[in-house]
Design an enzyme around this catalytic site. Structure first.
Site, PDB file in Angstrom:
ATOM      1  N   LYS A 125      14.009  -2.438   7.218  1.00  0.00           N
ATOM      2  CA  LYS A 125      12.704  -1.985   8.049  1.00  0.00           C
ATOM      3  C   LYS A 125      12.398  -3.030   9.067  1.00  0.00           C
ATOM      4  CE  LYS A 125      10.451  -4.859   4.524  1.00  0.00           C
ATOM      5  NZ  LYS A 125       9.895  -4.641   3.231  1.00  0.00           N
ATOM      6  N   TYR A 154      -2.764 -26.175  27.475  1.00  0.00           N
ATOM      7  CA  TYR A 154      -4.284 -25.977  27.280  1.00  0.00           C
ATOM      8  C   TYR A 154      -4.938 -26.637  26.379  1.00  0.00           C
ATOM      9  CZ  TYR A 154      -2.916 -21.626  29.945  1.00  0.00           C
ATOM     10  OH  TYR A 154      -2.671 -20.589  30.817  1.00  0.00           O
TER      11      TYR A 154
HETATM   12  C1  LIG Z   1      10.411  -5.412   2.075  1.00  0.00           C
HETATM   13  C2  LIG Z   1      10.792  -4.664   0.895  1.00  0.00           C
HETATM   14  C3  LIG Z   1      11.723  -5.191   0.092  1.00  0.00           C
HETATM   15  C4  LIG Z   1      12.579  -6.341   0.399  1.00  0.00           C
HETATM   16  O1  LIG Z   1      12.298  -7.486   0.091  1.00  0.00           O
HETATM   17  P1  LIG Z   1      12.763  -8.959   0.499  1.00  0.00           P
HETATM   18  O2  LIG Z   1      11.734  -9.736  -0.024  1.00  0.00           O
HETATM   19  O3  LIG Z   1      12.661  -9.256   1.912  1.00  0.00           O
HETATM   20  O4  LIG Z   1      13.931  -8.856  -0.375  1.00  0.00           O
HETATM   21  C5  LIG Z   1      12.192  -4.364  -1.129  1.00  0.00           C
HETATM   22  N1  LIG Z   1      11.555  -3.540  -1.433  1.00  0.00           N
HETATM   23  C6  LIG Z   1      10.284  -3.174  -0.820  1.00  0.00           C
HETATM   24  C7  LIG Z   1       9.602  -1.964  -1.188  1.00  0.00           C
HETATM   25  C8  LIG Z   1      10.000  -3.592   0.417  1.00  0.00           C
HETATM   26  O5  LIG Z   1       9.101  -3.133   0.884  1.00  0.00           O
END
Ligand SMILES: *Cc1c(COP(=O)(O)O)cnc(C)c1O
Length: 382
Positions: A33, A268
């Site tokens: 993702k 800044y």
């Molecule tokens: C993002 C996600 C993962 C992976 O999590 P990590 O901590 O990056 O391994 C697994 N399951 C779901 C549902 C997620 O949203």
């Protein structure tokens, strides 16, 4: 090039192999993702599969569709698809969907009918995180799934949940979540709803010795570990100690190097004052590229064999580092913003500390102005 991120696909494949080792006989889903946590969706999805992942997991429908458009046929699930989404494409493209409520189920069934394909779904259970998944309406949802499945309107492929605190060794909440998950599985059994694929473990559960064997079920979902980063380096140890290799190395050019006298303020707000005469480097990257604006001098860049910490506030397109008066760095030189740390450069973990964040956010927020250069494709043999 002004700024770019090198993505080491050989390291990614090796991380997937490490996850497979921890998974035992369970299958591995690579979570890709958010543009593969900023590493580039399609090349990373391909590398994860060639490294041994059988499944791909994404949040959004668009992400799953992008995977199919690239010709990747591996089983793929999307779990953040709100009601009223265009599910016809999802079902036509053989994308698995998550079901956390009746509303979601109704949509999936009606799209499946329209398309003339039986949708594949995974029941999502809230076991205590109070984020996604069904809670109070669990039994009603199971009975709706069962009758839809009996009518061949859906195929219930999986049942899953998610840990809130799996990165904390010995944390009782994880044991409690597992107990609630098992209770739900027992209920499915007595309800006569056969579900083949049980999955719950994220990277933290995969690499947390006290959880690994309890939590892996039929499949594990590896996100951050796929990219070689520790779910929590303070609680669980860093990449190296977990046998993981950071995949992203972020590099940028120095726009300018110049000497600046003691007493000058930098940037800044004039938040940083030089204690002695020094050379400053202006790095051609800023918060417009995803460099956190609130980073302090516990991060910086690596140049000429040493670390040069941030001086003053990060700007939109640039930030300043203190190179030291003896530095031989020149305008145009390439510097490392973060990497795997093996030669002394800052890591994504260092940047997380410097900005009060986590390594997940550091890599994922690197923006579209920064090209990703994918190295060591399987076909390179390099
Ligand atoms: C993002 C996600 C993962 C992976 O999590 P990590 O901590 O990056 O391994 C697994 N399951 C779901 C549902 C997620 O949203």
């Amino acid at each position: 090039m002004r700024a770019f991120a090198e993505i080491d696909l050989a390291a990614l494949r090796s991380n997937v192999a490490k996850i497979r080792e921890r998974a035992g006989t369970s299958r591995v889903m690579a979570v890709v993702k958010a543009d593969a946590y900023g590493h580039g969706l399609i090349p990373c999805a391909r590398a994860a599969i060639s490294g041994g992942a059988q499944w791909l997991g994404v949040a959004l429908l668009e992400e799953a569709i992008a995977i199919r458009s690239a010709g990747i046929k591996a089983r793929t699930i999307a779990w953040l698809v709100p009601p009223k989404s265009d599910l016809d494409i999802a079902i036509r493209e053989d994308i698995d969907l998550s079901i956390p409520s009746r509303e979601h189920l109704v949509d999936v069934i009606s799209s499946g009918r329209k398309v003339g394909v039986v949708p594949r779904v995974h029941l999502e259970i809230d076991t205590g995180m109070s984020r996604g998944g069904v809670l109070k309406e669990f039994k009603e949802l199971v009975s709706a799934l069962k009758s839809a499945s009996d009518r061949h309107e859906i195929e219930v492929v999986g049942v899953w949940s998610h840990f809130a605190r799996a990165d904390e060794p010995g944390e009782p909440m994880s044991i409690d979540q597992l107990a609630r998950y098992r209770e739900a599985l027992d209920y499915l059994l007595v309800s006569g709803l056969e579900v083949k694929l049980q999955h719950m473990a994220n990277s933290a559960a995969i690499f947390n010795d006290s959880l690994t064997s309890l939590a892996r079920f039929d499949m594990v979902r590896g996100g951050i570990a796929t990219y070689g980063l520790s779910p929590d380096f303070k609680m669980m140890g860093n990449s190296n100690s977990l046998g993981l290799k950071p995949v992203m190395t972020l590099k940028a050019q120095l726009q300018l190097v110049k000497e600046v006298p003691a007493g000058s303020s930098v940037g800044y707000g004039g938040t940083y004052t030089l204690k002695s005469d020094t050379k400053l480097g202006v790095v051609a990257m800023g918060y417009g590229d995803g460099i956190p604006r609130n980073s302090n001098d516990r991060a910086g860049v690596f140049v000429g064999g040493k670390r040069a910490p941030i001086a003053g506030r990060v700007s939109m397109d640039q930030f300043v580092v203190d190179l030291g008066i003896d530095s031989s760095a020149k305008s145009g030189d390439l510097v490392t913003v973060f990497g795997d740390g093996t030669t002394g450069e800052y890591t994504a973990d260092d940047w997380a500390v410097a900005s009060g964040s986590i390594n997940y956010e550091i890599v994922t927020r690197i923006g579209p102005r920064v090209p990703r250069i994918h190295l060591h494709h399987e076909s390179d043999h390099s």
